[in-house]
Design a protein around this motif. Structure first.
Motif, PDB file in Angstrom:
ATOM      1  N   GLY A  32      44.642  55.951  30.031  1.00 23.19           N
ATOM      2  CA  GLY A  32      43.875  57.104  29.736  1.00 23.19           C
ATOM      3  C   GLY A  32      43.993  58.022  30.698  1.00 23.19           C
ATOM      4  N   GLU A  33      42.781  58.868  31.090  1.00 17.23           N
ATOM      5  CA  GLU A  33      43.005  60.080  32.044  1.00 17.23           C
ATOM      6  C   GLU A  33      43.265  59.446  33.474  1.00 17.23           C
ATOM      7  N   GLY A  34      44.331  59.842  33.978  1.00 21.81           N
ATOM      8  CA  GLY A  34      44.775  59.384  35.376  1.00 21.81           C
ATOM      9  C   GLY A  34      45.051  58.082  35.483  1.00 21.81           C
ATOM     10  N   ASP A  35      45.396  57.387  34.437  1.00 18.11           N
ATOM     11  CA  ASP A  35      45.737  55.949  34.473  1.00 18.11           C
ATOM     12  C   ASP A  35      47.232  55.978  33.738  1.00 18.11           C
ATOM     13  N   GLY A  36      48.144  55.544  34.289  1.00 18.65           N
ATOM     14  CA  GLY A  36      49.495  55.713  33.964  1.00 18.65           C
ATOM     15  C   GLY A  36      50.185  54.287  33.861  1.00 18.65           C
ATOM     16  N   PHE A  37      49.218  53.191  33.773  1.00 20.90           N
ATOM     17  CA  PHE A  37      49.702  51.696  33.870  1.00 20.90           C
ATOM     18  C   PHE A  37      49.452  51.138  32.410  1.00 20.90           C
ATOM     19  N   PRO A  38      50.251  51.002  31.548  1.00 24.31           N
ATOM     20  CA  PRO A  38      49.758  50.499  30.140  1.00 24.31           C
ATOM     21  C   PRO A  38      49.428  48.874  30.153  1.00 24.31           C
ATOM     22  N   VAL A  39      50.007  48.108  30.933  1.00 23.53           N
ATOM     23  CA  VAL A  39      49.711  46.662  31.025  1.00 23.53           C
ATOM     24  C   VAL A  39      49.219  46.572  32.531  1.00 23.53           C
ATOM     25  N   GLN A  40      48.417  45.795  32.626  1.00 22.26           N
ATOM     26  CA  GLN A  40      47.611  45.648  34.032  1.00 22.26           C
ATOM     27  C   GLN A  40      47.098  44.015  34.227  1.00 22.26           C
ATOM     28  N   GLN A  41      47.335  43.300  33.340  1.00 19.74           N
ATOM     29  CA  GLN A  41      46.881  42.033  33.486  1.00 19.74           C
ATOM     30  C   GLN A  41      48.081  40.903  33.325  1.00 19.74           C
ATOM     31  N   VAL A  42      47.995  40.298  34.375  1.00 15.58           N
ATOM     32  CA  VAL A  42      48.917  38.914  34.460  1.00 15.58           C
ATOM     33  C   VAL A  42      48.396  37.572  34.502  1.00 15.58           C
ATOM     34  N   GLN A  43      48.889  36.739  34.189  1.00 19.35           N
ATOM     35  CA  GLN A  43      48.424  35.192  34.239  1.00 19.35           C
ATOM     36  C   GLN A  43      49.575  34.388  35.101  1.00 19.35           C
ATOM     37  N   ILE A  44      48.839  33.951  36.248  1.00 22.33           N
ATOM     38  CA  ILE A  44      49.705  32.813  37.135  1.00 22.33           C
ATOM     39  C   ILE A  44      50.124  31.807  36.202  1.00 22.33           C
ATOM     40  N   MET A  45      51.255  31.209  36.503  1.00 19.69           N
ATOM     41  CA  MET A  45      51.522  29.967  35.894  1.00 19.69           C
ATOM     42  C   MET A  45      52.543  29.272  36.835  1.00 19.69           C
ATOM     43  N   GLN A  46      52.949  28.069  36.613  1.00 14.09           N
ATOM     44  CA  GLN A  46      53.742  26.916  37.302  1.00 14.09           C
ATOM     45  C   GLN A  46      54.530  26.042  36.571  1.00 14.09           C
ATOM     46  N   TRP A  47      55.874  26.048  36.710  1.00 15.00           N
ATOM     47  CA  TRP A  47      56.949  25.346  35.950  1.00 15.00           C
ATOM     48  C   TRP A  47      56.630  23.907  36.209  1.00 15.00           C
ATOM     49  N   ASN A  48      56.761  22.910  35.426  1.00 17.96           N
ATOM     50  CA  ASN A  48      56.533  21.625  35.590  1.00 17.96           C
ATOM     51  C   ASN A  48      57.616  20.848  35.446  1.00 17.96           C
TER      52      ASN A  48
END
Length: 434
Positions: free
Chosen positions: A400-416
């Motif tokens: 949107g206006e002034g926001d140039g970051f399309p994806v801004q959500q992340v999920q922490i995860m751990q390899w088991n």
């Protein structure tokens, strides 16, 4: 796979939940082709009568990637992009934009070996000789930095770059023809730092990172996330992308036996770093950057047990995770690769990234009431896509206006040892200062 929720400021594991799915993979075709629940359309832009690479029947796109050299693992991305475009061309005649015209997509990409001078040479050729309409998803922070001034002076879109450097979103007004795609590295670094200190605020931290803008962005974020605890960083060690190995740098970073080791590396060096960390017997918290989280490209190529216990983050579905076995978007992903890129390894998450990027281009074009270079940049800056088929449930694409970051959500995860387990809820990078 397990998901988790934050409880009382800590991190606790809970039973996995997934979004409802349709009964058939055919439904996935519709989800990927339409893929939205009524997101915003781009405003109309006055367009010139003609632009190179754009006709009523064809759009010519260009790309530049390290198809060979030290980060050639990323060569999977343009293959998957091409597979999606081939699928659309064959089954739908191309992409029908918001102006009602269906155009075939021609996808041309060149090898730059992750060398910025070669990237600039490639882009000049694509624009000045090959006549592309825009450059889609060029890869790497240094390569994209090298071409940004040229592309903005030429007013050719540098669209959805394959790098999470914060500058692509932060400096969008200064460089109006450039925009990113994935979560930015600074915010990811903040998330890693806050996660690392959540259970042990006094933890010492060692960082090994690429000595370029890619690595430095992460370190900036890590320092910001640690705040007053930044003096607990006991080692900052760098490597060059021209190095043969990073074994000595890993040993240097771990010399003081820190509580946390953060490895900021591209796939080839991530494999080396994970293996060397195991060889040295280090047992502290280990965190790996998301760009090297792919099971097929990285984890499966490490020594037996070496990747066990490593943390990373993601925003995209893992093709090796059985959680997505009945997911329409992932079912279609496997079908598209099998049909249009049969030599591609479907377990390589970089192919998922590539297909998701191609779907985003399709979605953007479909939202445009007028079609030209200025219009697609306007569309990219006014995105709203709430259910991209290959991103994790809950991850949205918005600008949107002034926001140039399309994806801004992340999920922490751990390899088991067999799969990734989610830890905590989705983290909104926008709330972390990205």
């Amino acid at each position: 796979m397990l998901s988790a929720c934050v409880a009382g400021g800590g991190w606790s594991v809970a039973t996995a939940t997934t979004a409802p799915v349709d009964d058939t993979a055919a439904a996935g075709t519709e989800a990927a082709a339409e893929g939205t629940d009524g997101g915003a359309s781009a405003p109309a832009v006055e367009c010139p009568e003609e632009e190179q690479g754009l006709t009523d029947t064809e759009i010519v796109l260009g790309g530049t990637y390290p198809l060979s050299g030290p980060v050639a693992a990323y060569a999977s991305i343009p293959v998957a992009i091409g597979a999606w475009f081939d699928y659309l061309n064959e089954t739908q005649g191309g992409i029908t934009a918001g102006d009602g015209v269906t155009r075939q997509i021609t996808w041309n990409y060149l090898d730059d070996q992750y060398a910025p001078p070669a990237t600039l040479e490639n882009v000049r050729k694509l624009i000045e000789s090959d006549g592309v309409w825009l450059v889609l998803n060029p890869l790497g922070t240094p390569p994209n930095t090298a071409i940004r001034d040229y592309m903005n002076e030429a007013e050719v879109p540098q669209l959805y770059v394959a790098t999470g450097a914060a500058t692509w979103g932060r400096d969008i007004e200064e460089y109006p023809w450039t925009i990113g795609y994935q979560p930015d590295y600074e915010s990811e670094g903040i998330a890693y730092a806050q996660f690392a200190l959540a259970d042990n605020p006094d933890a010492t931290v060692a960082i090994l990172y690429a000595n370029d803008d890619f690595g430095k962005d992460y370190v900036t974020g890590i320092r910001e996330g640690m705040g007053d605890a930044a003096d607990q960083i006991v080692a900052e060690v760098t490597y060059e992308t021209t190095d043969a190995t990073i074994d000595s740098q890993v040993a240097q970073a771990l010399e003081s036996d820190p509580d946390v080791f953060m490895l900021i590396a591209t796939p080839q060096f991530a494999i080396q770093g994970i293996n060397q960390t195991q060889a040295l017997g280090y047992e502290g918290m280990r965190i790996l950057t998301s760009v090297s989280a792919s099971v097929g490209a990285v984890i499966a190529n490490t020594n037996d047990g070496a990747a066990d216990g490593w943390y990373t983050d993601t925003y995209i579905k893992d093709p090796t995770d059985e959680q997505w076995a009945d997911d329409p978007g992932m079912q279609q992903y496997f079908e598209i690769l099998a049909e249009y890129a049969p030599d591609a390894n479907p377990d390589d998450g970089l192919h998922v990234y590539g297909l998701s990027l191609a779907q985003l281009f399709q979605h953007t074009l479909e939202s445009m009431p007028t079609v030209c270079r200025a219009a697609i940049m306007e569309a990219a800056k006014n995105l709203e896509w709430t259910d991209p088929p290959l991103l994790l449930p809950g991850v949205e694409i918005r600008t949107g206006e002034g926001d140039g970051f399309p994806v801004q959500q992340v999920q922490i995860m751990q390899w088991n040892g067999e799969e990734y387990e989610f830890v905590g809820d989705l983290i909104d990078a926008a709330s972390l200062g990205g």
